[in-house]
Design an enzyme around this catalytic site. Structure first.
Site, mmCIF file in Angstrom:
data_model
loop_
_atom_site.group_PDB
_atom_site.id
_atom_site.type_symbol
_atom_site.label_atom_id
_atom_site.label_comp_id
_atom_site.label_asym_id
_atom_site.label_seq_id
_atom_site.Cartn_x
_atom_site.Cartn_y
_atom_site.Cartn_z
ATOM 1 C CB SER A 62 -39.904 52.112 -94.602
ATOM 2 O OG SER A 62 -40.798 53.054 -95.120
HETATM 3 N N1 SAH Z 1 -45.270 54.445 -92.638
HETATM 4 C C1 SAH Z 1 -45.776 53.241 -93.250
HETATM 5 C C2 SAH Z 1 -45.295 53.062 -94.674
HETATM 6 C C3 SAH Z 1 -46.253 53.696 -95.546
HETATM 7 S S1 SAH Z 1 -46.163 53.462 -97.267
HETATM 8 C C4 SAH Z 1 -45.478 52.015 -92.444
HETATM 9 O O1 SAH Z 1 -44.793 52.113 -91.424
HETATM 10 O O2 SAH Z 1 -45.956 50.941 -92.815
HETATM 11 C C5 SAH Z 1 -46.861 55.031 -97.702
HETATM 12 C C6 SAH Z 1 -48.310 55.209 -97.398
HETATM 13 O O3 SAH Z 1 -48.656 56.542 -97.747
HETATM 14 C C7 SAH Z 1 -49.245 54.307 -98.209
HETATM 15 O O4 SAH Z 1 -50.030 53.549 -97.346
HETATM 16 C C8 SAH Z 1 -50.072 55.283 -99.017
HETATM 17 O O5 SAH Z 1 -51.396 54.886 -99.213
HETATM 18 C C9 SAH Z 1 -49.994 56.540 -98.160
HETATM 19 N N2 SAH Z 1 -50.315 57.813 -98.849
HETATM 20 C C10 SAH Z 1 -50.044 58.178 -100.127
HETATM 21 N N3 SAH Z 1 -50.484 59.429 -100.370
HETATM 22 C C11 SAH Z 1 -51.065 59.868 -99.205
HETATM 23 C C12 SAH Z 1 -51.701 61.077 -98.815
HETATM 24 N N4 SAH Z 1 -51.885 62.094 -99.675
HETATM 25 N N5 SAH Z 1 -52.173 61.176 -97.549
HETATM 26 C C13 SAH Z 1 -52.031 60.150 -96.659
HETATM 27 N N6 SAH Z 1 -51.406 58.975 -96.976
HETATM 28 C C14 SAH Z 1 -50.941 58.835 -98.231
#
Ligand code: SAH
Length: 215
Positions: A62
């Site tokens: 993000s």
């Molecule tokens: N917080 C992260 C940004 C993550 S992007 C950072 O600081 O880099 C969102 C993430 O959510 C992705 O890696 C994706 O694979 C994950 N995601 C999507 N659905 C999910 C679920 N059901 N459970 C856990 N993670 C999930």
């Protein structure tokens, strides 16, 4: 070119403090956590820009301001227990850990989770636990949580996460349909009741299940 350290301090003053984030613990954490270590090598020089960046597997880290604002909305006290759904690069988890929280983070893409775990360990963030799995169900073994932060967007607020929120706890979660702007929602549990308010529009990757189907 300015060095990365200098760029990071400018990021905090120009993108974060100037837009109204004022929690000292969050501002300090954002000025310490080396964001450039959480992005792929080709993007390192862009790590402190005012934008999200790709982290592989179709996912993104993000924008710094969103990380700071969501962290502030959790209103954590020192030693608070936080659940993160969507570890991704591990950056958001590191920022929360740097504020003094104990973080439990779940990532559904095994390769991303493994990489984040390794990096967080190498940087000394021993107060973050990463699990590979589907965060839709939360992490009942470690509940209740003082804070829950969801960094992928479901179309509705998962029931299990509401149940796992502690009394007085705060949850921040983007809610809405895939490929359209979602509402960032702040939920608070007060005397067992959930109180919701909309914060602003955001754009997150969808929350998916193990079959790749969006929630
Ligand atoms: N917080 C992260 C940004 C993550 S992007 C950072 O600081 O880099 C969102 C993430 O959510 C992705 O890696 C994706 O694979 C994950 N995601 C999507 N659905 C999910 C679920 N059901 N459970 C856990 N993670 C999930």
């Amino acid at each position: 070119m300015q060095d990365l350290e200098e760029q990071r301090q400018q990021m905090v003053s120009r993108q974060i403090r100037s837009r109204g984030v004022s929690d000292p613990a969050v501002l300090t954490a954002m000025s310490i956590v080396p964001r450039h270590r959480f992005v792929p090598a080709v993007y390192q020089t862009m790590a402190y820009e005012d934008r999200p960046l790709p982290i592989g597997h179709g996912q993104t880290i993000s924008q710094p301001y969103i990380v700071a604002r969501m962290s502030e909305l959790l209103a954590l006290k020192k030693g608070a227990r936080v659940l993160e759904v969507g570890t991704g690069s591990g950056y958001q988890a590191a920022v929360l850990a740097e504020t003094g929280a104990k973080v439990f983070s779940i990532e559904i893409i095994a390769a991303l989770g493994a990489e984040a775990k390794k990096l967080l360990g190498a940087l000394g963030y021993g107060n973050v636990q990463v699990k590979i799995g589907d965060g839709y169900q939360g992490w009942p073994e470690h509940a209740p949580f003082d804070g829950i932060i969801v960094t992928c967007a479901p179309t509705h607020i998962p029931e299990a996460l509401q149940t796992q929120l502690a009394e007085g706890g705060h949850m921040v979660i983007p809610v809405g349909p895939e490929d359209r702007l979602q509402k960032l929602v702040l939920l608070r549990k007060i005397k067992g009741q959930i109180i919701q308010e909309k914060v602003f529009d955001v754009l997150f990757v969808p929350m998916k299940d193990n079959q790749g189907k969006s929630y």
